[in-house]
Design a protein around this motif. Structure first.
Motif, mmCIF file in Angstrom:
data_model
loop_
_atom_site.group_PDB
_atom_site.id
_atom_site.type_symbol
_atom_site.label_atom_id
_atom_site.label_comp_id
_atom_site.label_asym_id
_atom_site.label_seq_id
_atom_site.Cartn_x
_atom_site.Cartn_y
_atom_site.Cartn_z
ATOM 1 N N VAL A 36 0.843 -1.207 0.000
ATOM 2 C CA VAL A 36 0.000 0.000 0.000
ATOM 3 C C VAL A 36 0.874 1.252 0.000
ATOM 4 O O VAL A 36 0.634 2.200 -0.751
ATOM 5 C CB VAL A 36 -0.944 0.005 1.226
ATOM 6 N N VAL A 37 1.928 1.233 0.838
ATOM 7 C CA VAL A 37 2.764 2.422 0.951
ATOM 8 C C VAL A 37 3.482 2.703 -0.365
ATOM 9 O O VAL A 37 3.690 3.865 -0.734
ATOM 10 C CB VAL A 37 3.756 2.253 2.120
ATOM 11 N N SER A 38 3.837 1.656 -1.117
ATOM 12 C CA SER A 38 4.585 1.914 -2.343
ATOM 13 C C SER A 38 3.683 2.106 -3.567
ATOM 14 O O SER A 38 4.187 2.166 -4.680
ATOM 15 C CB SER A 38 5.590 0.782 -2.580
ATOM 16 N N THR A 39 2.389 2.240 -3.356
ATOM 17 C CA THR A 39 1.495 2.516 -4.479
ATOM 18 C C THR A 39 1.522 4.016 -4.801
ATOM 19 O O THR A 39 1.543 4.829 -3.879
ATOM 20 C CB THR A 39 0.048 2.124 -4.112
ATOM 21 N N PRO A 40 1.553 4.370 -6.083
ATOM 22 C CA PRO A 40 1.527 5.798 -6.415
ATOM 23 C C PRO A 40 0.201 6.420 -5.971
ATOM 24 O O PRO A 40 -0.860 5.813 -6.124
ATOM 25 C CB PRO A 40 1.674 5.824 -7.940
ATOM 26 N N ARG A 41 0.276 7.637 -5.440
ATOM 27 C CA ARG A 41 -0.922 8.227 -4.841
ATOM 28 C C ARG A 41 -1.930 8.670 -5.891
ATOM 29 O O ARG A 41 -3.091 8.919 -5.570
ATOM 30 C CB ARG A 41 -0.530 9.406 -3.962
ATOM 31 N N GLU A 42 -1.481 8.783 -7.153
ATOM 32 C CA GLU A 42 -2.420 9.236 -8.187
ATOM 33 C C GLU A 42 -3.431 8.149 -8.550
ATOM 34 O O GLU A 42 -4.475 8.451 -9.120
ATOM 35 C CB GLU A 42 -1.667 9.658 -9.456
ATOM 36 N N ALA A 43 -3.100 6.870 -8.229
ATOM 37 C CA ALA A 43 -4.002 5.779 -8.593
ATOM 38 C C ALA A 43 -5.105 5.657 -7.551
ATOM 39 O O ALA A 43 -5.066 4.799 -6.668
ATOM 40 C CB ALA A 43 -3.208 4.473 -8.702
ATOM 41 N N LEU A 44 -6.096 6.532 -7.662
ATOM 42 C CA LEU A 44 -7.163 6.584 -6.656
ATOM 43 C C LEU A 44 -7.893 5.247 -6.547
ATOM 44 O O LEU A 44 -8.203 4.766 -5.460
ATOM 45 C CB LEU A 44 -8.163 7.685 -7.006
ATOM 46 N N TRP A 45 -8.162 4.653 -7.716
ATOM 47 C CA TRP A 45 -8.941 3.414 -7.724
ATOM 48 C C TRP A 45 -8.218 2.275 -7.011
ATOM 49 O O TRP A 45 -8.842 1.399 -6.436
ATOM 50 C CB TRP A 45 -9.257 3.010 -9.166
ATOM 51 N N ALA A 46 -6.872 2.322 -7.023
ATOM 52 C CA ALA A 46 -6.113 1.262 -6.361
ATOM 53 C C ALA A 46 -6.432 1.244 -4.870
ATOM 54 O O ALA A 46 -6.618 0.181 -4.272
ATOM 55 C CB ALA A 46 -4.624 1.469 -6.578
ATOM 56 N N PHE A 47 -6.523 2.447 -4.283
ATOM 57 C CA PHE A 47 -6.791 2.502 -2.840
ATOM 58 C C PHE A 47 -8.202 2.026 -2.536
ATOM 59 O O PHE A 47 -8.447 1.397 -1.513
ATOM 60 C CB PHE A 47 -6.555 3.918 -2.326
ATOM 61 N N ALA A 48 -9.126 2.323 -3.465
ATOM 62 C CA ALA A 48 -10.487 1.812 -3.288
ATOM 63 C C ALA A 48 -10.471 0.284 -3.298
ATOM 64 O O ALA A 48 -11.134 -0.367 -2.485
ATOM 65 C CB ALA A 48 -11.388 2.353 -4.394
ATOM 66 N N LEU A 49 -9.670 -0.294 -4.218
ATOM 67 C CA LEU A 49 -9.582 -1.755 -4.287
ATOM 68 C C LEU A 49 -8.976 -2.331 -3.007
ATOM 69 O O LEU A 49 -9.429 -3.363 -2.510
ATOM 70 C CB LEU A 49 -8.744 -2.176 -5.492
ATOM 71 N N TYR A 50 -7.938 -1.633 -2.468
ATOM 72 C CA TYR A 50 -7.351 -2.092 -1.202
ATOM 73 C C TYR A 50 -8.409 -2.111 -0.107
ATOM 74 O O TYR A 50 -8.483 -3.057 0.690
ATOM 75 C CB TYR A 50 -6.210 -1.172 -0.764
ATOM 76 N N ALA A 51 -9.199 -1.052 -0.065
ATOM 77 C CA ALA A 51 -10.241 -0.975 0.967
ATOM 78 C C ALA A 51 -11.227 -2.122 0.800
ATOM 79 O O ALA A 51 -11.667 -2.726 1.791
ATOM 80 C CB ALA A 51 -10.961 0.372 0.884
ATOM 81 N N VAL A 52 -11.550 -2.443 -0.461
ATOM 82 C CA VAL A 52 -12.468 -3.560 -0.723
ATOM 83 C C VAL A 52 -11.842 -4.867 -0.226
ATOM 84 O O VAL A 52 -12.508 -5.697 0.408
ATOM 85 C CB VAL A 52 -12.803 -3.632 -2.227
ATOM 86 N N LEU A 53 -10.538 -5.032 -0.507
ATOM 87 C CA LEU A 53 -9.841 -6.247 -0.041
ATOM 88 C C LEU A 53 -9.918 -6.376 1.477
ATOM 89 O O LEU A 53 -10.233 -7.443 2.013
ATOM 90 C CB LEU A 53 -8.371 -6.189 -0.470
ATOM 91 N N LEU A 54 -9.649 -5.262 2.171
ATOM 92 C CA LEU A 54 -9.695 -5.297 3.636
ATOM 93 C C LEU A 54 -11.103 -5.590 4.121
ATOM 94 O O LEU A 54 -11.300 -6.345 5.082
ATOM 95 C CB LEU A 54 -9.207 -3.965 4.219
ATOM 96 N N ALA A 55 -12.078 -4.989 3.433
ATOM 97 C CA ALA A 55 -13.474 -5.235 3.826
ATOM 98 C C ALA A 55 -13.811 -6.708 3.657
ATOM 99 O O ALA A 55 -14.519 -7.292 4.493
ATOM 100 C CB ALA A 55 -14.408 -4.361 2.996
ATOM 101 N N ALA A 56 -13.272 -7.314 2.593
ATOM 102 C CA ALA A 56 -13.520 -8.742 2.379
ATOM 103 C C ALA A 56 -12.917 -9.555 3.513
ATOM 104 O O ALA A 56 -13.555 -10.482 4.040
ATOM 105 C CB ALA A 56 -12.922 -9.167 1.036
ATOM 106 N N VAL A 57 -11.685 -9.199 3.914
ATOM 107 C CA VAL A 57 -11.054 -9.916 5.027
ATOM 108 C C VAL A 57 -11.889 -9.755 6.288
ATOM 109 O O VAL A 57 -12.131 -10.725 7.036
ATOM 110 C CB VAL A 57 -9.615 -9.393 5.258
ATOM 111 N N ALA A 58 -12.364 -8.534 6.534
ATOM 112 C CA ALA A 58 -13.180 -8.290 7.727
ATOM 113 C C ALA A 58 -14.455 -9.118 7.675
ATOM 114 O O ALA A 58 -14.911 -9.643 8.699
ATOM 115 C CB ALA A 58 -13.514 -6.801 7.837
ATOM 116 N N ALA A 59 -15.021 -9.255 6.485
ATOM 117 C CA ALA A 59 -16.252 -10.033 6.345
ATOM 118 C C ALA A 59 -15.981 -11.506 6.632
ATOM 119 O O ALA A 59 -16.738 -12.160 7.355
ATOM 120 C CB ALA A 59 -16.827 -9.857 4.942
ATOM 121 N N VAL A 60 -14.855 -12.025 6.090
ATOM 122 C CA VAL A 60 -14.505 -13.426 6.337
ATOM 123 C C VAL A 60 -14.230 -13.645 7.823
ATOM 124 O O VAL A 60 -14.613 -14.666 8.404
ATOM 125 C CB VAL A 60 -13.277 -13.825 5.485
ATOM 126 N N ALA A 61 -13.582 -12.659 8.448
ATOM 127 C CA ALA A 61 -13.254 -12.782 9.874
ATOM 128 C C ALA A 61 -14.454 -12.490 10.753
ATOM 129 O O ALA A 61 -14.358 -12.615 11.973
ATOM 130 C CB ALA A 61 -12.114 -11.831 10.227
#
Lengths: 253, 352
Positions: free
Chosen positions: A36-61
């Motif tokens: 996450v830290v090494s992702t370029p900040r201009e890629a807004l959608w990438a951070f949205a995808l990361y958030a989705v990934l974390l949400a998925a983990v939270a849902a599984v947990a």
């Protein structure tokens, strides 16, 4: 921390995430945060995808969103700092909601907010699905020096004891009508800290003697070795690997 | 002051992580010596103490409150190695469990808040106790100065890391002014509480204070209600030390006085303009920067600041400079001094 004494950070459960070996989870979280830290900040959608990934983990947990959001409050101080950034960074100015803000400042604030929040969320998920003791076992498994793991385990084991001692002293002070209002009362608080230090240190000496009398020689015996199968590693690494994919896309697109 | 993820870029975070790992490795070795074998339980309990004491909020003026960082306190109470170790463990646990401070920024956090505060505080403390008379009061005073300088020193260290690998473009001069300004204020509280705490422990269990190990109080007898020194043996003990510091004493005291004075003056100077909170003022500065159109170099940023700000940052940087120089200088002095006279020191310690 004995059985039944789970820390308030931990959320008891039997989900697949709870069952993963602790060192796999530690590696996964660390890998995720690094990506996450090494992702370029201009890629807004990438951070949205990361958030989705974390949400998925939270849902599984089966960690409820409210629990997660409440724990995210830890980052409020640096949110305040990030919100200040658009005003203090020099550069090209733009209008936003009627305020004049700078474009690099906005990017900077977004950068810190997005990456910081994702990092905090990942750590919160780790802490709420892993028991403290197994977290320490995981750290030991990851070749953290055993002495450091021992120190950390003593700190966690007695952290609540010492904190309670501090709380009792505070109750004793307040029941005698004391309220810290200003600089003049620093002396009382410092005497509290001094007394707390002496109590902690002497408790440490007693603990050490008790351990020596039970055969402690400087190393702790490992009674429950945690191991991870290949499938568990693969399962745990799904998160950072998916994140890495998103990150690479973010760099190329 | 916990640095979150994404604030410092990855390479600098990695380098800071290596530095922190090295410091922890050295401290692990040193702490065994300091705690004579009782490392794990004692360091763990001291770490728990630091963790708890960070929750002890002390009221600062106008309804706000601060909390201890504990670097200087740990260094003076249990020694520098154990101090670094305890703070590193506290930060590690805070990062993993409480999500306080980013995981990738763990190295930065340990380097800035653990290593820099402890090393600066302890070197300064040792230097001062070396030149000041050996009394409880001077130990407390040295603790005050050490804690006072250690907090802004950490702020300067953070600014240096930020200058190399910061991910945002806040001008360096502004970061330095804001960080150091705010942390001088925090440092005052830290210094007062640290000194008072060390004093409180000294009053009850002076043997527990690592920084006061050489402080052997002369035995007194109460004769007809008046305290009288025990004659002979203790009287001979302080004599060689006094002879050794006769020439150094004058300028050392002067330097300490200057440092204290500068610290207080800068406190009063920085009390009114708060770098972080005066957004409006900052916006004014921003416009200036745009007019000049050379926002890239930090020198330019220093140039466009209005006079009071420049004086403030200059003065504070001066104080920090003096502090760090004294710390390094007296640390070297102390090391040489100790090597030259190993016997009396070991005798004075009375350690087992």
């Amino acid at each position: 921390m004995g059985a039944g004494h789970a820390h308030r950070l931990y959320r008891h459960g039997h989900s697949p995430v709870h069952r993963l070996p602790p060192h796999c989870k530690l590696v996964a979280v660390l890998g995720f945060v690094v990506v996450v830290v090494s992702t370029p900040r201009e890629a807004l959608w990438a951070f949205a995808l990361y958030a989705v990934l974390l949400a998925a983990v939270a849902a599984v947990a089966r960690v409820p969103a409210g629990f997660l959001l409440k724990r995210l409050a830890i980052e409020v101080p640096f949110v305040a700092f990030a919100l200040l950034m658009p005003f203090v960074v020099p550069g090209e100015q733009t209008e936003l909601l009627g305020l004049t803000v700078s474009v690099p400042g906005l990017w900077g604030a977004w950068n810190v907010l997005a990456k910081g929040t994702l990092g905090v969320a990942a750590s919160v998920l780790l802490a709420s699905t892993t028991e403290l003791r197994s977290l320490l076992l995981g750290l030991q498994r990851l070749r953290l020096p055993p002495l450091l793991v021992q120190i950390a385990s003593f700190m966690l084991r007695y952290g609540d004891v010492i904190t309670d001692e501090l709380r009792r002293m505070s109750i004793a002070r307040r029941s005698r009508g004391f309220e810290a209002r200003g600089v003049r009362h620093w002396g009382v608080l410092a005497k509290t800290a001094g007394a707390l230090f002496i109590r902690s240190y002497e408790r440490g000496e007693r603990v050490h003697l008790a351990m020596v009398s039970r055969g402690y020689t400087g190393t702790m015996p490992v009674i429950d070795e945690v191991t991870a199968s290949r499938a568990q590693w693969a399962y745990a690494c799904a998160l950072p690997v998916l994140a890495l994919g998103v990150c690479l896309l973010g760099w190329t697109v | 002051m916990h640095v979150p993820d994404g604030f410092i870029n990855a390479p600098v975070s990695a380098v800071a992580g290596v530095v922190a790992a090295g410091a922890v490795a050295v401290s692990l070795r040193g702490a065994r010596r300091e705690l004579d074998g009782r490392t794990a339980p004692l360091a763990g309990l001291v770490a728990a103490f630091i963790f708890a004491v960070q929750m002890l909020n002390f009221p600062v003026a106008a309804g706000t409150s601060g909390h201890l960082l504990g670097g200087a306190l740990a260094a003076i109470l249990v020694g520098p190695y154990t101090g670094v170790l305890c703070i590193a463990v506290v930060l590690l646990m805070q990062g993993i469990l409480f999500a306080d401070g980013g995981l990738t920024a763990l190295g930065v956090n340990i380097t800035v808040m653990g290593v820099v505060t402890v090393v600066v505080a302890y070197a300064l403390f040792r230097g001062l106790t070396g030149v000041l008379p050996r009394t409880r009061r001077s130990t407390t005073a040295a603790a005050f100065v050490a804690a006072l300088v250690s907090v802004p020193a950490a702020a300067v260290a953070f600014t240096a890391l930020y200058a190399i690998g910061g991910t945002t473009d806040v001008p360096l001069g502004k970061v330095l002014t804001a960080m150091v300004g705010v942390h001088v204020l925090i440092g005052i509280g830290e210094a007062a509480i640290t000194a008072l705490t060390v004093g409180a422990v000294l009053a009850v269990r002076p043997d527990l204070v690592h920084g006061a190990q050489g402080l052997a109080a002369p035995l007194k007898l109460r004769v007809d209600g008046a305290l009288v020194d025990v004659p002979a043996a203790p009287a001979a003990e302080p004599a060689p030390a006094a002879r050794g510091r006769s020439t150094r004493g004058v300028w050392a005291t002067g330097l300490v006085a200057a440092l204290l004075l500068a610290g207080f003056v800068s406190y009063y100077a920085s009390a009114s303009p708060d770098g972080l909170e005066k957004v409006a003022a900052d916006k004014g500065i921003d416009e200036n920067v745009k007019e000049h159109g050379a926002a890239d170099s930090p020198l330019a940023d220093y140039g466009v600041k209005d006079i009071s700000d420049a004086r403030l940052s200059g003065g504070l940087a001066g104080v920090i400079g003096v502090g760090v120089t004294v710390a390094v200088g007296s640390g070297v002095f102390w090391a040489v001094h100790r090597r030259r006279r190993p016997e009396p020191v070991a005798g004075a310690l009375g350690s087992d």
